[in-house]
Design a protein around this motif. Sequence first.
Motif, PDB file in Angstrom:
ATOM      1  N   GLY A 134      -7.494   8.101   6.275  1.00 17.50           N
ATOM      2  CA  GLY A 134      -6.484   7.062   6.442  1.00 17.50           C
ATOM      3  C   GLY A 134      -6.991   5.689   6.044  1.00 17.50           C
TER       4      GLY A 134
ATOM      5  N   LYS B 125       0.849  -1.196   0.000  1.00 22.00           N
ATOM      6  CA  LYS B 125       0.000   0.000   0.000  1.00 22.00           C
ATOM      7  C   LYS B 125       0.882   1.243   0.000  1.00 22.00           C
ATOM      8  CE  LYS B 125      -1.940   3.532   2.366  1.00 22.00           C
ATOM      9  NZ  LYS B 125      -1.513   4.418   3.463  1.00 22.00           N
TER      10      LYS B 125
ATOM     11  N   ASP C 162      -5.242   2.308   4.404  1.00 22.26           N
ATOM     12  CA  ASP C 162      -4.560   1.283   5.211  1.00 22.26           C
ATOM     13  C   ASP C 162      -5.505   0.100   5.419  1.00 22.26           C
ATOM     14  OD1 ASP C 162      -2.393   3.028   5.599  1.00 22.26           O
ATOM     15  OD2 ASP C 162      -3.278   3.877   7.411  1.00 22.26           O
TER      16      ASP C 162
ATOM     17  N   LYS D 293      -1.341   8.459  13.498  1.00 22.62           N
ATOM     18  CA  LYS D 293      -2.104   8.225  12.261  1.00 22.62           C
ATOM     19  C   LYS D 293      -1.356   7.368  11.235  1.00 22.62           C
ATOM     20  CE  LYS D 293      -0.813  12.235   9.529  1.00 22.62           C
ATOM     21  NZ  LYS D 293      -1.228  13.086   8.447  1.00 22.62           N
TER      22      LYS D 293
HETATM   23 MG    MG Z   1      -2.395   7.335   6.131  1.00 21.19          MG
END
Ligand code: MG
Length: 414
Positions: free
Chosen positions: A150, A6, A153, A208
């Motif tokens: 986010g 990723k 992820d 984060k």
């Molecule tokens: Mg991120």
Amino acid sequence: MLIVQKYGGTSVGTIDRMREVAKRCLATQREGHDVVVIVSAMSGETNRLLALSKQLSDDSNDREVDVIVSTGEQVSVGLVALAIRAQGGQATSFLGHQVKITTDSAFSRARIQSIDGQPIFDALKTGKIAVVAGFQGTDVAGNITTLGRGGSDTSAVAIAAALKADVCEIYTDVDGVYTADPNVVPGARKIERISYEEMLELASLGAKVLQIRSVEFGMKYGVAIHVRSSFNQNQGTWVVPEEQAMEQVVVAGVTANRDEAKITLLAVPDHPGVAAKIFKPLSESGIVVDMIIQNVSAEGRTDLTFTVPKGDIKRAQELLRTRCGDLCGGGERIVTNDSIAKISVVGVGMRSHAGVAQRMFELLANEGVNILMISTSEIKISVIVDAKYAELATRVLHDGFGLHLPAGERASVG
Ligand code: MG
Ligand code: ADP
Ligand code: ASP
């Protein structure tokens, strides 16, 4: 091996960065592996799209906002697939719905329910690299949804789990998971191996570098997660089951979170049922209350203070005024403060070590940082302080617990 990689926003932030990503994917494939790539929007793009939407809709549960903000990832998958092709490789891009990333219908914070790995396996079988858009899915009615900030992820770890990948590599702009945000604490150290439990706490308390849901997926399905930099070849941080996390330290990391606000209801009647009445409208509206304290009562009245996500503060205040007005002078006695920060220390070693809380309070007191609220759980202690002390408190706790030292050289309680 089947390797999921990723790449976050900075890692695909420019066409040149995408060329680097393509190079790494192809190098991995040349080593004989099947490669599935999950990409985020180019850095700044999701913020730009959110700002555009916000000019027309303030509703965090707006279907159309997800239609808009999910487009950043669509651009990225196309560009990364082209970059792979430009270097002589073969790649196919996939949007969330093309691999049936099915979620619930909670726009802007949807949860993944299932994924169909078949289109990805079909692409891999013909020697292609599969490039899948992070952050997005669709609900059963076909509406486009997004997974929260986010969220790529989580897309990556969930896809790794669905494909039974051997490893999920999270490429980002730092070398791994650190003992504190390396962009805030200069002495922060990279952690070689961290347990899912600790990572879950760090993520939910403000680190984060991984979205919380991604760690939950990793833990549930036993996905080996390797957080590392897309700018070099260094080994990063492995997120692993607790028994495999070698660094048995009392405090593993320190986090700061500025996303909460504090509400105080002054002089509410102190009798059974009042707290239930106050928190009911909030929970019915899906507002998550985090820390709660109640003062010692005087003359049958008490002050009740709690924290909610900053984005929910106006809604919470309005609900309390309309639904519990009788308890707080029609809203007159509701006081809010959104310039607070939650500072936390996290570590599985706390289960067996006394004195961590006391040491934490002492370190903050030495710097004149006043503690407004405290909460603890088995492996973390959190305090609310004035926002202006957030960085100072993070640094003082980090070094006070010896996190600037190699794990083996840290005293047991700082
Ligand atoms: Mg991120
Ligand atoms: P990406 O775009 O690759 O997903 P993010 O910005 O979401 O990257 O996450 C990486 C950032 O997380 C780092 O730049 C760093 O500032 C921040 N961060 C906060 N806490 C930590 C921590 N404990 N370890 C590593 N990074 C952290
Ligand atoms: N692009 C989304 C965000 O900025 C998802 C991600 O990068 O993980 O939050």
